[in-house]
Design a protein around this motif. Structure first.
Motif, mmCIF file in Angstrom:
data_model
loop_
_atom_site.group_PDB
_atom_site.id
_atom_site.type_symbol
_atom_site.label_atom_id
_atom_site.label_comp_id
_atom_site.label_asym_id
_atom_site.label_seq_id
_atom_site.Cartn_x
_atom_site.Cartn_y
_atom_site.Cartn_z
ATOM 1 N N GLY A 79 81.952 5.462 125.897
ATOM 2 C CA GLY A 79 80.957 5.460 126.966
ATOM 3 C C GLY A 79 79.546 5.293 126.425
ATOM 4 N N ALA B 56 82.657 7.958 131.796
ATOM 5 C CA ALA B 56 83.817 7.667 130.949
ATOM 6 C C ALA B 56 84.614 8.930 130.648
ATOM 7 C CB ALA B 56 83.373 6.999 129.654
ATOM 8 N N SER C 244 83.554 3.035 133.479
ATOM 9 C CA SER C 244 82.192 3.321 133.019
ATOM 10 C C SER C 244 81.332 2.064 133.015
ATOM 11 C CB SER C 244 82.241 3.934 131.620
ATOM 12 O OG SER C 244 80.960 4.106 131.101
#
Length: 95
Positions: free
Chosen positions: A14, A36, A71
């Motif tokens: 992420g 994420a 994400s």
């Protein structure tokens, strides 16, 4: 305990998503890693409840790669929304 490995990997990826997706000055630095990590936790838990074992590669692929995809989509969406909102505000203010 293995869920921690998935969460750490998703958070690290992420962070990478935050830097790869353009327009990072328009969104918070913690947005992509937080999304994420939360997505990985949700997917890992749901798949575990569905009976997928910890030794299955599908559990790891779905939780880690799925969290990266979600994400990235959220980061792109928030960036586009922020650009549109900023343009509307500038137009309304006559800037």
């Amino acid at each position: 305990m293995y869920i921690l490995l998935a969460l750490i990997a998703a958070c690290a990826l992420g962070i990478a998503v935050h830097y790869v997706v353009g327009g990072r000055e328009l969104r918070g630095v913690a947005l992509a890693p937080a999304v994420a990590t939360a997505t990985a936790a949700l997917l890992y838990t749901v798949l575990q409840w569905a009976g997928v074992g910890e030794d299955s590669p599908w559990l790891w692929l779905a939780s880690i790669l799925g969290s990266v995809v979600v994400s990235a989509a959220v980061a792109v969406g928030v960036t586009a929304l922020r650009r549109r909102s900023d343009a509307e505000t500038k137009a309304a203010l006559g800037i």
